[in-house]
Design a protein around this motif. Sequence first.
Motif, PDB file in Angstrom:
ATOM      1  N   MET A   9     -23.196  22.315 -22.434  1.00 13.37           N
ATOM      2  CA  MET A   9     -21.993  21.931 -21.686  1.00 13.37           C
ATOM      3  C   MET A   9     -21.774  20.426 -21.794  1.00 13.37           C
ATOM      4  SD  MET A   9     -22.275  24.347 -18.276  1.00 13.37           S
ATOM      5  CE  MET A   9     -20.559  24.024 -17.800  1.00 13.37           C
ATOM      6  N   SER A  10     -20.633  20.054 -22.366  1.00 11.31           N
ATOM      7  CA  SER A  10     -20.314  18.640 -22.563  1.00 11.31           C
ATOM      8  C   SER A  10     -19.508  18.059 -21.418  1.00 11.31           C
ATOM      9  CB  SER A  10     -19.513  18.476 -23.858  1.00 11.31           C
ATOM     10  OG  SER A  10     -18.241  19.094 -23.719  1.00 11.31           O
ATOM     11  N   GLY A  11     -19.031  18.916 -20.525  1.00  9.99           N
ATOM     12  CA  GLY A  11     -18.132  18.460 -19.474  1.00  9.99           C
ATOM     13  C   GLY A  11     -16.678  18.615 -19.848  1.00  9.99           C
ATOM     14  N   GLY A  12     -16.410  19.071 -21.068  1.00  9.41           N
ATOM     15  CA  GLY A  12     -15.037  19.298 -21.512  1.00  9.41           C
ATOM     16  C   GLY A  12     -14.566  20.705 -21.199  1.00  9.41           C
ATOM     17  N   VAL A  13     -13.300  20.943 -21.486  1.00  7.83           N
ATOM     18  CA  VAL A  13     -12.703  22.236 -21.131  1.00  7.83           C
ATOM     19  C   VAL A  13     -13.255  23.371 -21.988  1.00  7.83           C
ATOM     20  CG1 VAL A  13     -10.699  21.931 -22.668  1.00  7.83           C
ATOM     21  CG2 VAL A  13     -10.512  23.416 -20.657  1.00  7.83           C
ATOM     22  N   ASP A  14     -13.590  23.121 -23.242  1.00  6.57           N
ATOM     23  CA  ASP A  14     -14.022  24.196 -24.137  1.00  6.57           C
ATOM     24  C   ASP A  14     -15.345  24.811 -23.682  1.00  6.57           C
ATOM     25  OD1 ASP A  14     -11.788  23.651 -25.741  1.00  6.57           O
ATOM     26  OD2 ASP A  14     -12.891  22.143 -26.867  1.00  6.57           O
ATOM     27  N   SER A  15     -16.368  23.984 -23.493  1.00  2.00           N
ATOM     28  CA  SER A  15     -17.665  24.519 -23.080  1.00  2.00           C
ATOM     29  C   SER A  15     -17.609  25.049 -21.648  1.00  2.00           C
ATOM     30  CB  SER A  15     -18.761  23.457 -23.223  1.00  2.00           C
ATOM     31  OG  SER A  15     -18.461  22.298 -22.486  1.00  2.00           O
ATOM     32  N   TYR A 190      -9.301  21.369 -16.759  1.00  2.00           N
ATOM     33  CA  TYR A 190      -8.352  22.129 -17.577  1.00  2.00           C
ATOM     34  C   TYR A 190      -7.455  21.235 -18.427  1.00  2.00           C
ATOM     35  CZ  TYR A 190      -4.339  21.133 -14.518  1.00  2.00           C
ATOM     36  OH  TYR A 190      -3.335  20.516 -13.821  1.00  2.00           O
ATOM     37  N   ASP A 191      -7.169  20.023 -17.958  1.00  2.00           N
ATOM     38  CA  ASP A 191      -6.299  19.115 -18.721  1.00  2.00           C
ATOM     39  C   ASP A 191      -7.046  17.885 -19.232  1.00  2.00           C
ATOM     40  OD1 ASP A 191      -6.706  17.894 -16.288  1.00  2.00           O
ATOM     41  OD2 ASP A 191      -4.603  17.332 -15.975  1.00  2.00           O
ATOM     42  N   LYS A 192      -8.371  17.955 -19.252  1.00  2.00           N
ATOM     43  CA  LYS A 192      -9.166  16.824 -19.710  1.00  2.00           C
ATOM     44  C   LYS A 192      -8.924  16.579 -21.195  1.00  2.00           C
ATOM     45  CE  LYS A 192     -13.936  15.056 -19.662  1.00  2.00           C
ATOM     46  NZ  LYS A 192     -15.329  15.338 -19.256  1.00  2.00           N
ATOM     47  N   LYS A 193      -8.758  15.314 -21.542  1.00  2.00           N
ATOM     48  CA  LYS A 193      -8.485  14.933 -22.924  1.00  2.00           C
ATOM     49  C   LYS A 193      -9.696  15.212 -23.807  1.00  2.00           C
ATOM     50  CE  LYS A 193      -7.085  10.917 -25.707  1.00  2.00           C
ATOM     51  NZ  LYS A 193      -6.805   9.452 -25.690  1.00  2.00           N
ATOM     52  N   ASP A 194      -9.437  15.691 -25.038  1.00  2.00           N
ATOM     53  CA  ASP A 194     -10.513  15.917 -25.999  1.00  2.00           C
ATOM     54  C   ASP A 194     -11.133  14.594 -26.418  1.00  2.00           C
ATOM     55  OD1 ASP A 194     -10.067  18.632 -25.968  1.00  2.00           O
ATOM     56  OD2 ASP A 194      -8.832  18.633 -27.776  1.00  2.00           O
ATOM     57  N   SER A 195     -12.451  14.600 -26.605  1.00  2.00           N
ATOM     58  CA  SER A 195     -13.146  13.414 -27.101  1.00  2.00           C
ATOM     59  C   SER A 195     -13.028  13.377 -28.619  1.00  2.00           C
ATOM     60  CB  SER A 195     -14.620  13.451 -26.695  1.00  2.00           C
ATOM     61  OG  SER A 195     -15.304  12.342 -27.198  1.00  2.00           O
ATOM     62  N   GLU A 196     -12.514  12.270 -29.160  1.00  2.00           N
ATOM     63  CA  GLU A 196     -12.280  12.165 -30.602  1.00  2.00           C
ATOM     64  C   GLU A 196     -13.170  11.131 -31.278  1.00  2.00           C
ATOM     65  OE1 GLU A 196      -8.129  11.426 -31.068  1.00  2.00           O
ATOM     66  OE2 GLU A 196      -7.522  13.427 -30.407  1.00  2.00           O
TER      67      GLU A 196
END
Length: 364
Positions: A9-15, A190-196
């Motif tokens: 779990m990265s803290g992002g929406v996907d995981s 749910y609306d957290k920006k993706d880390s690029e």
Amino acid sequence: MSKKVVLGMSGGVDSSVAAYLLQKQGYEVIGVTMKVWEDSKNYEQNQGGCCSLFSVEDARRVAYKLKIPFYVMDFKDEFKDKIIGKFIKEYVKGRTPNPCIDCNKYIKFHSFLNRALNLGADYMATGHYARIEKEDGRYIIKKGIDNKKDQSYVLYNFTQHQLKHTLLPCGGYTKDNIRKIAKTIGLEVYDKKDSEEICFIPDNNHGKFIEKEIKKDIKAGYFINKQGKVLGKHKGIVYYTIGQRKGLGISTGKPLYVLKINPKTNQIVLGENEELFKNQLIAKDLNFIPFEKLSKSMEVDIKIRYTSKISRGIIIPIKNNAVIVKLFEDERAITKGQSVVFYSNDMLIGGGVIHKVIDSVKNE
């Protein structure tokens, strides 16, 4: 008895949504954040990169919301040795590595998977957009159904053992659907920006990072043209990559780009954009997924970098676990150290690291 899954779990929406999807499928889910890099600035600036304290707290809140156990595992020493160490060495050699692919190979789907299995888990899982299936007794990887978010490019190093024990629950969904699910079930991410950016270089200045890590000044050198004429001074080869135009500090009346980096002479060759287009390369450090070894030439779809479009070409096996890649059309800025990845329609065939770029040969 439910099968146990340890989810990265990265803290992002996907995981985060991956945890929910696995629960819905009946798995016993344990959430784990892999601590690979310590950078307090990420937290202080509220950047929330995948390795920041901010993202650890996001993952912890999601786990609490979904009522699953949550832990943090420390991989910092191994990450520094395997990922950052290689990253620095490659740039010093005038190459441009892909640390995300190396992290998947050495940390996520090797060390993390092994820890999960040793804890009694049946599987590990991540939020990657790709699909694992089984055909003719062998595990394969297919692209995620969302073409814009497909992440199969960074997964070509999987072994059959790893695939057997890995779940990728997001691969059958679009990114929009994942965000809608997160919003529906009340996840704040749910609306957290993706880390690029690269997780350990949030400002994207890899040259500055390398200079700080090796604790000594990077040696400056000269920009030259293809005829050897000096065009100006560069601040060190680790600050540059093939195809780069910005930040050169050279004014000649026409745009110039990095064509070649020579670590032996500490020189960087500049030229015009059209000189960046090539159609042949040699790749090493290969891994294939539907089969163990490439025994004969094969026509495939090809990506020379994560963000590039699909090209068509032929891969030809040669000695020392290498292939010659012949592209049917020229590609811009093929770069040593990057990965070239092969597909057949939506199936991932495999890939390798670009070792040498060959001047274009006219396709008949």
